[in-house]
Design an enzyme around this catalytic site. Sequence first.
Site, PDB file in Angstrom:
ATOM      1  CG  ASP A   3       5.393  -2.634  13.307  1.00 21.74           C
ATOM      2  OD1 ASP A   3       5.559  -3.374  14.070  1.00 21.74           O
ATOM      3  OD2 ASP A   3       4.535  -1.846  13.076  1.00 21.74           O
ATOM      4  CG  ASP A  33      -0.151   0.268   2.147  1.00 21.27           C
ATOM      5  OD1 ASP A  33       1.599  -0.126   2.657  1.00 21.27           O
ATOM      6  OD2 ASP A  33      -1.033   0.538   3.884  1.00 21.27           O
TER       7      ASP A  33
END
Length: 430
Positions: free
Chosen positions: A274, A196
């Site tokens: 992350d 994206d």
Amino acid sequence: MRMRRTYFIGFILLVWILIVYLTVKKHQIVVSDKTDQVQNGLQQLETGIAEQFKINKNFISTLHSIIEAKKLDAIKENEVSTKKEFKGTVIPILVIACNRISVNRCLDQLIQYRPNPDQFPIIVSQDCNHPETTEVIERYGSQVLLIKQPDQNEIDIPPKEKKFRGYFKIARHYGWALNQTFFNFNFDVTIVVEDDLDVAPDFFEYFLGTYPLLVKDPSLWCVSAWNDNGKIGLINEKKSELLYRSDFFPGLGWMLTKNLWQELCNKWPRAYWDDWIRQPEQRKDRACIRPEVSRTKTFGKIGVSNGLFFEKHLKYIKLNEAFVPFTKMNLSYLMKDIYDSEFVRTVYQSAVVSYQELKDDRITYDGSVRIIYHTREAYKRTAKLLGLMDDFKSGVPRTGYKGIVTFHYKGRTVYLAPNLNWKGYDPTWS
């Protein structure tokens, strides 16, 4: 007779006194002459020493000039050598895909901007077994290599985290895809891109130019295309060539080496990869390179994070438009031994101002300024007022380096910084 004898003795005494006087006088004259000679000698010696010092100083100055010139030549030779060394480096782009048919938007840009398909092969790793997305990817034929994450089994997730199931699947997919890239295809480096992301025209030039830094400086562990605070109004759009070191792992289009993956793969987390990678145990005081103006921009409002931060921050990120020839630039200023001293000096020589003075434009002098924070609450309060992202991960603020967040505001560089005696990040600030 007696009188003559008296006169004679007196005469003898007088002669003796005269002889003694003349002898003493002569000695005084000799001493005086020698004193003058010594003084003259000292003056000549002082003059000689002064002249020699002057000659030595000039000589040393000349030597310094020669040394600096040789250093400059060495830097230039190293730059040329580095460019030759990395010119043929193959850097694959690993696109992480799942069920977005809009992956074509990302792939179209990557194919459009890449300067050399052989140097920048595109690997699309798809999870989710989504047929429509697979069909879109397969339309690109040999322009991309499609691989599919084979393990589609349900993941055993603690009851309290059922609603975060997506984060577990993403971590599993990332681990598998990176294993394929480094251990199956045996690449030495890769750039990870989510499906994206829009990319800038100089996306490839940016990573190719910074790759030598990542390889040569052990204090770096990634290069990211993303600036968490890269919104219009917080960046210097005219200085899109500016790059920084950051203690905060940005992600969203980032480059890592095989050596780093070999370090991380055996302890790769089951979820929230992350945030995990930002922990001190993984980061180990290493930094990432990040740009002033982002080279990626997310268009994925809908996703696992349910659009977290999108409306307030992400959709306002400025994507770079001007091409910057990074491979032709000297980026050695980003090496830790050069960058740190200059950065700290610049920050703490900047004038201290308040948020209100900055907002009201009541600063009468040019140059960078500094706003001081002492506590977590003070940082978050000021960051919100300025429009910065105010959260911490493992105690590190977004884009922070040595606790300092750099941004631009009303035409000047601003540092949101702790005191000079800063003791390091506090994980409890997260």
